[in-house]
Design a protein around this motif. Structure first.
Motif, PDB file in Angstrom:
ATOM      1  N   SER A 230       0.827  -1.203   0.000  1.00  0.00           N
ATOM      2  CA  SER A 230       0.000   0.000   0.000  1.00  0.00           C
ATOM      3  C   SER A 230       0.865   1.258   0.000  1.00  0.00           C
ATOM      4  O   SER A 230       2.099   1.196   0.061  1.00  0.00           O
ATOM      5  CB  SER A 230      -0.916   0.004   1.230  1.00  0.00           C
ATOM      6  OG  SER A 230      -0.140   0.090   2.410  1.00  0.00           O
ATOM      7  N   SER A 328     -11.186   4.777  -9.848  1.00  0.00           N
ATOM      8  CA  SER A 328     -11.967   4.368  -8.681  1.00  0.00           C
ATOM      9  C   SER A 328     -13.386   3.989  -9.072  1.00  0.00           C
ATOM     10  O   SER A 328     -13.939   2.989  -8.592  1.00  0.00           O
ATOM     11  CB  SER A 328     -11.997   5.491  -7.644  1.00  0.00           C
ATOM     12  OG  SER A 328     -10.716   5.766  -7.141  1.00  0.00           O
ATOM     13  N   ASP A 341     -11.267   4.360  -2.394  1.00  0.00           N
ATOM     14  CA  ASP A 341     -11.481   5.746  -2.025  1.00  0.00           C
ATOM     15  C   ASP A 341     -10.894   6.682  -3.078  1.00  0.00           C
ATOM     16  O   ASP A 341      -9.744   6.550  -3.471  1.00  0.00           O
ATOM     17  CB  ASP A 341     -10.820   6.002  -0.665  1.00  0.00           C
ATOM     18  CG  ASP A 341     -11.221   7.333  -0.066  1.00  0.00           C
ATOM     19  OD1 ASP A 341     -11.894   8.109  -0.762  1.00  0.00           O
ATOM     20  OD2 ASP A 341     -10.848   7.582   1.087  1.00  0.00           O
ATOM     21  N   ASP A 343     -10.471   9.886  -2.586  1.00  0.00           N
ATOM     22  CA  ASP A 343      -9.674  10.916  -1.904  1.00  0.00           C
ATOM     23  C   ASP A 343      -8.320  10.348  -1.503  1.00  0.00           C
ATOM     24  O   ASP A 343      -8.000  10.212  -0.322  1.00  0.00           O
ATOM     25  CB  ASP A 343     -10.429  11.437  -0.679  1.00  0.00           C
ATOM     26  CG  ASP A 343     -11.729  12.118  -1.055  1.00  0.00           C
ATOM     27  OD1 ASP A 343     -11.739  12.791  -2.101  1.00  0.00           O
ATOM     28  OD2 ASP A 343     -12.720  11.963  -0.331  1.00  0.00           O
ATOM     29  N   THR A 344      -7.541   9.988  -2.490  1.00  0.00           N
ATOM     30  CA  THR A 344      -6.224   9.421  -2.234  1.00  0.00           C
ATOM     31  C   THR A 344      -5.285   9.849  -3.354  1.00  0.00           C
ATOM     32  O   THR A 344      -5.692  10.481  -4.320  1.00  0.00           O
ATOM     33  CB  THR A 344      -6.310   7.875  -2.131  1.00  0.00           C
ATOM     34  OG1 THR A 344      -5.045   7.358  -1.751  1.00  0.00           O
ATOM     35  CG2 THR A 344      -6.727   7.280  -3.457  1.00  0.00           C
ATOM     36  N   ASP A 345      -4.017   9.483  -3.235  1.00  0.00           N
ATOM     37  CA  ASP A 345      -3.028   9.923  -4.215  1.00  0.00           C
ATOM     38  C   ASP A 345      -3.042   9.105  -5.494  1.00  0.00           C
ATOM     39  O   ASP A 345      -2.547   9.547  -6.536  1.00  0.00           O
ATOM     40  CB  ASP A 345      -1.625   9.847  -3.597  1.00  0.00           C
ATOM     41  CG  ASP A 345      -1.429  10.907  -2.529  1.00  0.00           C
ATOM     42  OD1 ASP A 345      -2.032  11.982  -2.658  1.00  0.00           O
ATOM     43  OD2 ASP A 345      -0.679  10.651  -1.576  1.00  0.00           O
ATOM     44  N   SER A 347      -5.055   5.389  -7.518  1.00  0.00           N
ATOM     45  CA  SER A 347      -5.998   4.267  -7.505  1.00  0.00           C
ATOM     46  C   SER A 347      -5.583   3.309  -8.614  1.00  0.00           C
ATOM     47  O   SER A 347      -5.309   3.758  -9.737  1.00  0.00           O
ATOM     48  CB  SER A 347      -7.425   4.765  -7.752  1.00  0.00           C
ATOM     49  OG  SER A 347      -8.349   3.692  -7.759  1.00  0.00           O
ATOM     50  N   ARG A 349      -5.062   1.580  -4.689  1.00  0.00           N
ATOM     51  CA  ARG A 349      -4.234   2.081  -3.582  1.00  0.00           C
ATOM     52  C   ARG A 349      -3.125   1.116  -3.185  1.00  0.00           C
ATOM     53  O   ARG A 349      -2.435   1.333  -2.197  1.00  0.00           O
ATOM     54  CB  ARG A 349      -5.119   2.377  -2.369  1.00  0.00           C
ATOM     55  CG  ARG A 349      -6.098   3.524  -2.603  1.00  0.00           C
ATOM     56  CD  ARG A 349      -6.920   3.804  -1.378  1.00  0.00           C
ATOM     57  NE  ARG A 349      -7.718   2.644  -1.015  1.00  0.00           N
ATOM     58  CZ  ARG A 349      -8.391   2.547   0.132  1.00  0.00           C
ATOM     59  NH1 ARG A 349      -8.308   3.499   1.032  1.00  0.00           N
ATOM     60  NH2 ARG A 349      -9.111   1.483   0.388  1.00  0.00           N
TER      61      ARG A 349
END
Length: 379
Positions: A230, A328, A341, A343-345, A347, A349
């Motif tokens: 991850s 996503s 999600d 809202d992450t850097d 995908s 993750r």
């Protein structure tokens, strides 16, 4: 060979293990699982022995006993190594496999690598061309930012609406990719007025012919377990085991380009590989600071397990934030039980990795090491 044909001899070196699935899984009833290796047996020769020794009925009874593996059957029937060594056995290193609470490599089985009719290992030209086609498509989009491809993908996303089914996603997404493919690679190659541009005969990559690889030695194969890493470096060992080409092995094949249809040459192909991976590095790879990311600018991803993001043109088509959202949305439909999600850097993750000889590797990563035009005498 005609003057309009150019042949290139290519070498890829595996940075991480490479897996091309045959669709067949070998289990504990068909192989001998030992501490550090698995012994795969030619079942045809094994059955010849069973017939000769009147063991077929016992073997049928054994197959119905879910608790026994092949090693137990061999022991019960005095079949030792001196006997089965003559059955064209292949020994594969188990790499750094790790058991889980609900099963291990013996219980789960091993997904086999593709082989030809004689049992020899090779990488199909279709797999190599599929990899290169994605690279050429992605590089074209990156190099032609005003080509409108991102709009086509966005329109497909809007057309899906909220909570689409997997069937709806497959059709809409695949239809949009087909349209993109036509826009980039199809030309009016023939003068027939009834010939539509979307006809496959107008695909310029019909002139981009990729051979099967040279054979890969059995000694260059191993068994690897999928390990997800991850963004924060957490490692999750997945009970999925694959027969793979080891890291550091050379895959040799050729590309023949027919200039009557296709205008790709050595410079364009190499530039595309570098362009595609540079984009991948900036938008995906460098986000995983604790994963074994490749620093080779001519890295490409081959085969199964390499990761969804390396097999698509999504990150080539959008800025990173939009690519994350788009990916996503797709993964939520494909894998509803997993968390994707937005809202992450990045995908997905996690990045798909494995371990071999105590080292971490990216699944499917290869480095371009040789790209030479074959000099030919024209008749």
């Amino acid at each position: 060979m005609a003057k309009f044909l150019k042949k290139y001899n290519i070498e890829l070196k595996t940075i991480g293990p490479v897996f091309i699935g045959s669709g067949y899984t070998i289990n504990k009833k068909e192989a001998l699982f030992k501490n550090d290796k698995v012994v795969i047996i030619d079942t045809r020769l094994m059955f010849d022995y069973f017939i000769k020794k009147n063991l077929l009925k016992k073997y049928q009874e054994y197959m119905l006993d879910t608790g026994k593996d092949l090693a137990v059957f061999f022991k019960d029937n005095n079949i030792d190594e001196k006997i089965y060594k003559n059955w064209n056995v292949k020994e594969l290193s188990l790499g750094d496999t790790k058991g889980t609470d609900d099963g291990d490599v013996k219980g789960r089985g091993i997904e086999r690598f593709v082989r030809d009719g004689n049992g020899k290992i090779y990488v199909p030209g279709s797999s190599l061309k599929g990899m290169l086609r994605t690279i050429l498509t992605g590089a074209y989009i990156i190099q032609n930012s005003d080509c409108g491809i991102s709009n086509k993908l966005s329109e497909a996303e809007l057309g899906l609406g909220n909570n689409p089914s997997k069937k709806e996603l497959d059709k809409t997404y695949k239809d949009s990719l087909s349209d993109i493919d036509i826009d980039i690679f199809h030309k009016n190659l023939f003068s027939d007025s009834n010939n539509r541009i979307d006809n496959k005969i107008n695909d310029t990559l019909r002139g981009f012919m990729v051979s099967d690889s040279e054979y890969i030695s059995d000694e260059d194969m191993c068994v690897c377990q999928k390990v997800d890493i991850s963004l924060d470096g957490t490692e999750i060992a997945i009970p999925l085991y694959r027969e793979c080409i080891k890291p550091g092995v050379t895959i040799r094949f050729s590309i023949t380009v027919d200039s009557n249809f296709c205008d790709y040459d050595k410079e364009k192909i190499i530039k595309s590989i570098g362009c595609f991976y540079e984009n991948y590095w900036n938008k995906v790879s460098k986000q995983f600071k604790k994963a074994p990311i490749s620093n080779d600018k001519y890295t490409c991803f081959l085969g199964g397990g390499a990761g969804f993001e390396s097999k698509t043109i999504i990150y080539s088509s959008f800025d990173r934030k939009k690519a994350v959202d788009f990916t996503s949305n797709i993964l939520i439909v494909l894998f509803p039980d997993a968390k994707h999600d937005k809202d992450t850097d990045v995908s997905p993750r996690v990045v798909n990795c494995t371990k071999y000889n105590s080292n971490k590797y990216l699944f499917g990563a290869c480095s371009l090491r040789k790209f030479e035009e074959e000099q030919m005498d024209f008749v």
